[in-house]
Write a protein that holds these residues in place. Sequence first.
Motif, mmCIF file in Angstrom:
data_model
loop_
_atom_site.group_PDB
_atom_site.id
_atom_site.type_symbol
_atom_site.label_atom_id
_atom_site.label_comp_id
_atom_site.label_asym_id
_atom_site.label_seq_id
_atom_site.Cartn_x
_atom_site.Cartn_y
_atom_site.Cartn_z
ATOM 1 N N MET A 34 0.979 -1.138 -0.108
ATOM 2 C CA MET A 34 0.113 0.028 -0.094
ATOM 3 C C MET A 34 0.858 1.151 -0.056
ATOM 4 S SD MET A 34 -1.401 2.492 2.474
ATOM 5 C CE MET A 34 -0.686 1.553 3.678
ATOM 6 N N LEU A 35 1.925 1.174 0.736
ATOM 7 C CA LEU A 35 3.038 2.401 0.745
ATOM 8 C C LEU A 35 3.675 2.410 -0.509
ATOM 9 C CD1 LEU A 35 4.861 2.074 4.232
ATOM 10 C CD2 LEU A 35 2.889 3.641 3.628
ATOM 11 N N ILE A 36 3.825 1.543 -1.291
ATOM 12 C CA ILE A 36 4.414 1.477 -2.646
ATOM 13 C C ILE A 36 3.584 2.318 -3.638
ATOM 14 C CG2 ILE A 36 5.468 0.096 -4.556
ATOM 15 C CD1 ILE A 36 6.517 -1.522 -2.255
ATOM 16 N N ASN A 38 1.065 4.120 -2.897
ATOM 17 C CA ASN A 38 0.718 5.508 -2.858
ATOM 18 C C ASN A 38 2.126 6.253 -2.947
ATOM 19 O OD1 ASN A 38 -1.872 5.002 -2.165
ATOM 20 N ND2 ASN A 38 -1.268 4.787 0.094
ATOM 21 N N GLY A 39 3.157 5.594 -3.270
ATOM 22 C CA GLY A 39 4.367 6.273 -3.200
ATOM 23 C C GLY A 39 4.780 7.180 -2.134
ATOM 24 N N ASN A 40 4.859 6.407 -1.081
ATOM 25 C CA ASN A 40 4.941 6.923 0.273
ATOM 26 C C ASN A 40 6.429 6.596 0.781
ATOM 27 O OD1 ASN A 40 5.434 7.998 2.803
ATOM 28 N ND2 ASN A 40 2.883 7.614 3.187
ATOM 29 N N LEU A 41 7.533 7.140 0.036
ATOM 30 C CA LEU A 41 8.778 7.018 0.323
ATOM 31 C C LEU A 41 9.316 7.189 1.634
ATOM 32 C CD1 LEU A 41 11.679 6.258 -0.819
ATOM 33 C CD2 LEU A 41 11.806 8.609 -1.518
ATOM 34 N N GLN A 42 8.694 8.256 2.314
ATOM 35 C CA GLN A 42 9.007 8.582 3.597
ATOM 36 C C GLN A 42 8.870 7.557 4.531
ATOM 37 O OE1 GLN A 42 6.754 11.864 5.195
ATOM 38 N NE2 GLN A 42 7.905 11.951 7.054
ATOM 39 N N ILE A 67 9.253 -1.857 -8.628
ATOM 40 C CA ILE A 67 9.318 -2.064 -10.138
ATOM 41 C C ILE A 67 8.038 -2.111 -10.922
ATOM 42 C CG2 ILE A 67 10.528 -3.162 -12.134
ATOM 43 C CD1 ILE A 67 12.720 -3.623 -10.085
ATOM 44 N N ASP A 68 7.217 -2.973 -10.637
ATOM 45 C CA ASP A 68 5.802 -3.281 -11.413
ATOM 46 C C ASP A 68 4.917 -2.001 -11.276
ATOM 47 O OD1 ASP A 68 6.900 -5.823 -11.879
ATOM 48 O OD2 ASP A 68 5.708 -6.918 -10.260
ATOM 49 N N LYS A 69 5.130 -1.239 -10.017
ATOM 50 C CA LYS A 69 4.258 -0.158 -9.897
ATOM 51 C C LYS A 69 4.892 1.118 -10.484
ATOM 52 C CE LYS A 69 0.665 -2.415 -8.225
ATOM 53 N NZ LYS A 69 -0.550 -2.241 -8.667
ATOM 54 N N LYS A 70 5.919 1.065 -11.183
ATOM 55 C CA LYS A 70 6.718 2.125 -11.661
ATOM 56 C C LYS A 70 7.020 3.242 -10.531
ATOM 57 C CE LYS A 70 5.355 1.309 -16.430
ATOM 58 N NZ LYS A 70 4.826 0.098 -15.856
ATOM 59 N N GLN A 71 7.419 2.640 -9.037
ATOM 60 C CA GLN A 71 7.923 3.592 -8.007
ATOM 61 C C GLN A 71 9.349 3.585 -7.847
ATOM 62 O OE1 GLN A 71 6.019 5.725 -6.726
ATOM 63 N NE2 GLN A 71 3.811 5.030 -6.543
ATOM 64 N N GLN A 72 9.827 4.443 -8.979
ATOM 65 C CA GLN A 72 11.297 4.315 -9.144
ATOM 66 C C GLN A 72 12.117 4.688 -7.944
ATOM 67 O OE1 GLN A 72 13.169 6.591 -12.350
ATOM 68 N NE2 GLN A 72 15.132 5.837 -11.863
ATOM 69 N N GLU A 73 11.823 6.070 -7.296
ATOM 70 C CA GLU A 73 12.577 6.188 -6.096
ATOM 71 C C GLU A 73 12.524 5.173 -5.045
ATOM 72 O OE1 GLU A 73 12.445 10.649 -4.548
ATOM 73 O OE2 GLU A 73 10.516 10.492 -5.738
ATOM 74 N N ILE A 74 11.130 4.523 -4.819
ATOM 75 C CA ILE A 74 11.053 3.551 -3.694
ATOM 76 C C ILE A 74 12.106 2.304 -3.988
ATOM 77 C CG2 ILE A 74 9.418 1.988 -2.635
ATOM 78 C CD1 ILE A 74 7.486 4.322 -2.729
ATOM 79 N N TYR A 75 11.848 1.769 -5.293
ATOM 80 C CA TYR A 75 12.832 0.823 -5.573
ATOM 81 C C TYR A 75 14.126 1.070 -5.564
ATOM 82 C CZ TYR A 75 13.138 1.429 -10.792
ATOM 83 O OH TYR A 75 13.450 1.731 -12.077
ATOM 84 N N LEU A 76 14.797 2.232 -5.797
ATOM 85 C CA LEU A 76 16.047 2.327 -5.500
ATOM 86 C C LEU A 76 16.470 2.420 -4.248
ATOM 87 C CD1 LEU A 76 16.333 5.222 -8.415
ATOM 88 C CD2 LEU A 76 17.472 2.938 -8.510
ATOM 89 N N ASP A 77 15.681 3.014 -3.432
ATOM 90 C CA ASP A 77 15.900 2.857 -1.907
ATOM 91 C C ASP A 77 15.941 1.564 -1.533
ATOM 92 O OD1 ASP A 77 16.097 5.631 -1.203
ATOM 93 O OD2 ASP A 77 14.764 5.195 0.632
#
Length: 87
Positions: A34-36, A38-42, A67-77
């Motif tokens: 769910m955080l992914i 929502n793009g909730n990197l914090q 990666i599947d959800k295209k959340q680049q910042e999160i998958y890099l973290d």
Amino acid sequence: MGLKFQLAVKLIDWYDNAEAKAYVKKMLTKGVKMLIDNGNLQLIQVLLGKTDFVTKKNVDKYIQYAIDKKQQEIYLDLIRYKNAIMA
């Protein structure tokens, strides 16, 4: 579930709350997804920094989901975190 999970992660961040940790641990996979979503990197960073819930066993699942959800910042973290725990 979404708001409760987010609040629980914040309680871990602010107070190292044991009840919040138990809830987050129980709901971990749904909550992290769910955080992914929502793009909730914090809050992802709180989980990576203040808990041992994301492990060698489950980190790849979360990386692939991000990666599947295209959340680049999160998958890099998550990849940086994986590299750190594998070292």
